[in-house]
Scaffold this active site. Structure first.
Site, short mmCIF file in Angstrom:
data_model
loop_
_atom_site.label_atom_id
_atom_site.label_comp_id
_atom_site.label_asym_id
_atom_site.label_seq_id
_atom_site.Cartn_x
_atom_site.Cartn_y
_atom_site.Cartn_z
N HIS A 54 50.59 50.62 61.25
CA HIS A 54 50.07 51.28 60.03
C HIS A 54 51.14 51.97 59.18
CE1 HIS A 54 45.98 50.89 61.68
NE2 HIS A 54 46.45 51.35 62.82
C1 BDR Z 1 46.96 56.32 61.52
O1 BDR Z 1 46.49 57.18 62.57
C2 BDR Z 1 47.51 57.39 63.53
O2 BDR Z 1 47.03 57.13 64.80
C3 BDR Z 1 48.63 56.46 63.18
O3 BDR Z 1 49.89 57.04 63.46
C4 BDR Z 1 48.45 56.19 61.72
O4 BDR Z 1 49.12 57.15 60.94
C5 BDR Z 1 46.20 55.02 61.58
O5 BDR Z 1 44.84 55.25 61.39
#
Ligand code: BDR
Ligand code: CA
Length: 330
Positions: A249
């Site tokens: 992400h």
């Molecule tokens: C986001 O949530 C966190 O777990 C990850 O680092 C990312 O920023 C994804 O939904």
């Protein structure tokens, strides 16, 4: 073509995909990370700061690291997702090398204000965790939006199902009131959410290739962390069970910074549902020409550029090429 590197404050909760994003940013010649401001999220803020210091020390980079907000602005905190990132945020490392870099004593929000004020128009905020530090910085200095070059966040979703509820993404859900303040502030804001991050899968095999190439503790650490993270995703999505890998992400926020042409955008006002079943939902006005009777959607609402589509092969090629470069020897 060489460009002047973009000065970035990286607001983060490392976190495995945060670590992937950080190393990509440090490896990319067009990005100059001038500070790392940490927040609670994937781990406690204390652990997030420890991880940011550790990850930078492993690659011999002495970048200011600050500790920021420890809890959401209004709602009670959620337990950190240790089943996704490990209890230590880096896939439960077996051991850590001793390192000596120290925390900057300022709070993350103060660091953001000081740094932006010192270089008006130059700093880009790339925020990939819950948005409490940005919210607090806005409270400390309401003039901030005029002085920040641009803000890019990883968080939210418009069409793609959420990852903490059918409609909410984790970063926004973790501090929905702060997120609503960030979306309604008058700055240039781009949202890199699940609509695109769920379209880009980084294979575990690629992290092994990177680790084998560099033979360095930093990329070994990254490979270990991603292996843990990929196990979580394999249990969730069939295509990731067949070919282990993960959604990286936070990485996409930096890819957007350096290669925006890899994304298709749509503009609209965004508000965040702060409570109830839809808590954390990023609601986008996709019909800006309508004067809705519902309060909160007036024409004055700042526009957010939302990434709706992405060129997956383009992102993966850029990531691989950047990570296999000589960045650790610089
Ligand atoms: C986001 O949530 C966190 O777990 C990850 O680092 C990312 O920023 C994804 O939904
Ligand atoms: Ca994150």
């Amino acid at each position: 073509m060489s460009t002047v590197p973009r000065k970035v404050i990286f607001d983060t909760d490392p976190g495995v995909d945060d670590a992937i994003a950080l190393y990509f940013a440090l490896a990319h010649p067009d990005i100059d990370v001038v500070g790392i401001t940490t927040t609670f999220g994937n781990v406690s803020v204390a652990q997030a700061a420890t991880n940011a210091l550790y990850l930078t020390a492993l690659v011999n980079r002495d970048i200011p690291v600050t500790r920021g907000v420890a809890t959401p602005w209004v709602k009670p905190g959620e337990p950190p997702p240790d089943f996704i990132h490990g209890a230590d945020g880096l896939g439960n490392l077996n051991s850590r090398r001793a390192t000596s870099n120290q925390l900057d004593p300022r709070a993350s929000a103060q660091f953001i204000v000081d740094t932006v004020r010192a270089q008006p128009g130059e700093i880009t905020l790339v925020a990939v965790g819950p948005l409490g530090n940005l919210n607090l910085a806005l409270k400390l200095d309401p003039e901030l939006p005029k002085m920040v070059r641009e803000v890019i966040i990883m968080g939210g979703t418009v069409v793609e199902p959420g990852n903490v509820s059918p409609v909410a993404e984790a970063n926004i859900w973790n501090d929905p009131h702060a997120a609503d303040a960030v979306f309604t502030a008058p700055w240039k804001l781009t949202m890199v959410g699940l609509d695109v991050t769920h379209r880009v899968v980084t294979d575990l095999a690629l992290f092994k290739k990177i680790a084998d190439h560099h033979r360095h503790i930093a990329t070994d650490t990254l490979h270990h962390a991603v292996a843990f993270y990929a196990t979580f995703y394999s249990g969730l999505h069939k295509h990731l069970a067949l070919n282990p890998g993960c959604f990286a992400h936070d990485l996409l926020a930096f890819i957007y910074l350096v290669r925006p042409e890899l994304f298709t955008l749509e503009s609209g006002g965004i508000r965040v549902a702060t409570d109830g079943m839809a808590q954390g939902q990023t609601m986008m006005n996709r019909r800006g020409f309508i004067d809705y009777p519902q309060a909160g959607w007036g024409r004055h609402l700042p526009m957010t550029d939302v990434c709706m589509q992405v060129d997956e092969p383009g992102c993966l090629a850029l990531f691989e090429q950047t990570m296999l470069s000589d960045w650790m020897k610089i």
